[in-house]
Design an enzyme around this catalytic site. Sequence first.
Site: not given
Length: 311
Positions: A137, A140-141
């Site tokens: 993701c 997300c990261d």
Amino acid sequence: MTYDFIIVGAGVAGLAGAMYAARLGMKTLVLGTSHGSEMPVGGVITTTNLVENYPGFVKLTGTELAEKIRKHTESYKLVEIKEEKVEGVKKTGKNFEVKTGGGNYLAKAILFATGTEWKRLEVPGGREFENRGVAYCTLCDAPLYKNKTVAVVGGSDVAAKDALVLAEHAKKVYIIYRREKIRAEPINLERIEKNKKIEVINNTNVLEVKGENVVKSVVLDKNYSGGKGLLVDGVFVAIGHRILSDLANELGVKLNKKREIVIDHKTCETNLAGVFAAGDVADKPFKQAITGVAEGCTAAYSAYEYLKTIE
């Protein structure tokens, strides 16, 4: 309680289906996670940083789009959304029984909108370093890799978008792709070519992910800059998705060779009466948020018509 309609999967296709079902007077339950999936309510679109092709919105994030659709769906009192993992679906008399970790639910008709999940990088170190440098993701990261060097494995438009997001944070982004040329949409390909932080390594595979506590490098199957080792702090995997059709298959729903659910493209009906499918899990070649939403709405209307034949 027996619901008129149970929707397995709460991505945008499932949520749109629930909204239309409620407008047609159907008591509807949406189950927010599905067998084998870790996707949140909102689905895969929530991991997309930028959506520029959804009518009515020039530009917004995938999370924003999913949240708008969810709020619209929740405005109908006939809809319930529960974040429970579905463990099985079977026919019980005239109804369908859906088993989750939270209980058993009955419905007269059912919609599979289970979508997909990421394909994993199946090389030595690929699973070992998940959440320690191997990620799926980007949204997300990506902020974790500020001023670091990362690699994106894959050559699709998703991979290109991931690289562009990462370039907002990292100092260097490699796209490692096994074929001659990445397959990005023209606008994203142009953005890749103009971004000095991004470098594409074509005709190359990752053979291994190496590190200690976290990722330190990858091993390539061809020499690059004098060797097969490439120093990176993170590896973002964008090699496609696995169709989450296992639940439907266990019920007896027909799948194609790709394990997509085969539907009537006019009605979203499957080979089983009272069973419908929509979104990325269905066998349509062009898969977008807008097409999934349309299929969810079509499935709801078809379910409404089906209920009239059994009542």
